[in-house]
Design an enzyme around this catalytic site. Structure first.
Site, short mmCIF file in Angstrom:
data_model
loop_
_atom_site.label_atom_id
_atom_site.label_comp_id
_atom_site.label_asym_id
_atom_site.label_seq_id
_atom_site.Cartn_x
_atom_site.Cartn_y
_atom_site.Cartn_z
NE ARG A 68 31.05 10.52 80.70
CZ ARG A 68 30.96 9.39 80.00
NH1 ARG A 68 31.29 8.24 80.57
NH2 ARG A 68 30.59 9.39 78.73
CG ASN A 110 27.08 9.62 67.12
OD1 ASN A 110 28.14 9.56 66.48
ND2 ASN A 110 26.80 8.82 68.13
CG HIS A 112 25.46 3.47 64.98
ND1 HIS A 112 26.22 3.21 66.11
CD2 HIS A 112 24.82 2.32 64.67
CE1 HIS A 112 26.02 1.95 66.46
NE2 HIS A 112 25.18 1.39 65.62
N GLY A 146 19.44 8.88 74.73
CA GLY A 146 19.57 7.41 74.63
C GLY A 146 20.87 7.00 73.96
CG ASP A 148 24.11 4.34 68.94
OD1 ASP A 148 24.64 3.25 69.19
OD2 ASP A 148 24.72 5.43 68.92
C1 GRF Z 1 32.90 5.04 62.70
O1 GRF Z 1 32.41 3.86 62.05
C2 GRF Z 1 31.94 5.46 63.78
O2 GRF Z 1 30.59 5.28 63.45
C3 GRF Z 1 32.33 4.51 64.87
O3 GRF Z 1 33.74 4.48 64.85
C4 GRF Z 1 34.16 4.76 63.51
C5 GRF Z 1 35.07 5.96 63.55
O4 GRF Z 1 35.94 5.90 62.51
N1 GRF Z 1 31.84 4.96 66.16
P1 GRF Z 1 37.11 7.04 62.35
O5 GRF Z 1 37.76 7.23 63.71
O6 GRF Z 1 36.44 8.27 61.88
O7 GRF Z 1 38.04 6.45 61.31
#
Ligand code: GRF
Length: 193
Positions: A68, A110, A112, A146, A148
């Site tokens: 990884r 990122n 979320h 971490g 998120d």
């Molecule tokens: C988003 O809600 C993101 O936060 C989550 O997966 C979704 C991705 O959506 N991890 P897309 O692939 O951009 O349509």
């Protein structure tokens, strides 16, 4: 408009968040350009979205059982080719390791689908429903080591409606998430507030 910010986007799935950023760039709403889209899945429809817009689309799959840390360093090597000012993880379902963050930490964001720190992890909409909250939302944050947990950059609330299931709620959150991603990238461009 002089382009001032090169962005590499990391994806794993459908890529609707990526699409919102591409659309904003093409509409001249954000002073940036998406220079590459990289996915851990060759099958990710997000890669086809990138190709449709003439953007470099690269698959870097992690083979089960493979090292990884090596995969993480290779990902950083691929990103480094494009010399981005910003890396945006948009629906990227792999954790970025210390090798990657040593090189791109501090300029990797990122998205979320919850109001962090509530409901981190892979099932944010489902967890919000299970908790019975009436308001959830979306967050864009700086990636740290971490899950998120990084510094929050922008957030927006989304109402939970009667009859919502996890999928319906997540899609409603994603409408806001797409707007937040564009806002966060815009804030990253030099000269923006
Ligand atoms: C988003 O809600 C993101 O936060 C989550 O997966 C979704 C991705 O959506 N991890 P897309 O692939 O951009 O349509």
């Amino acid at each position: 408009m002089d382009v001032t910010l090169d962005v590499v986007v990391l994806v794993s799935g459908t890529g609707t968040l990526l699409q919102s950023l591409i659309d904003a760039v093409e509409a001249g709403e954000v002073n940036a350009r998406v220079v590459a889209v990289i996915s851990d899945s060759e099958a990710a429809p997000a890669l086809a979205r990138a190709r449709h817009h003439g953007i470099a689309a690269i698959a870097h799959p992690h083979v089960k059982g493979a090292n990884r840390a090596a995969w993480d360093e290779e990902l950083a090597d691929i990103v480094a080719v494009f010399e981005p000012g910003l890396v945006a993880s948009a629906g990227f379902m792999k954790l970025l390791g210390e090798g990657f963050l040593a090189r791109f930490g501090g300029r990797t964001i990122n998205t979320h689908p919850s109001l962090l720190p509530s409901f981190p992890g892979m099932r944010a909409a489902r967890d919000a429903l299970a908790a019975g909250v009436k308001v959830t939302g979306a967050t864009v944050f700086l990636v740290d080591e971490g899950i998120d947990t990084g510094r929050i950059l922008v957030q927006a609330a989304v109402e939970v409606l009667e009859g919502d299931d996890a999928e319906v709620l997540h899609e409603r959150i994603k409408i806001v998430e797409r707007q937040l991603l564009v806002r966060a990238v815009r804030q990253w461009t030099p000269g923006e507030a």
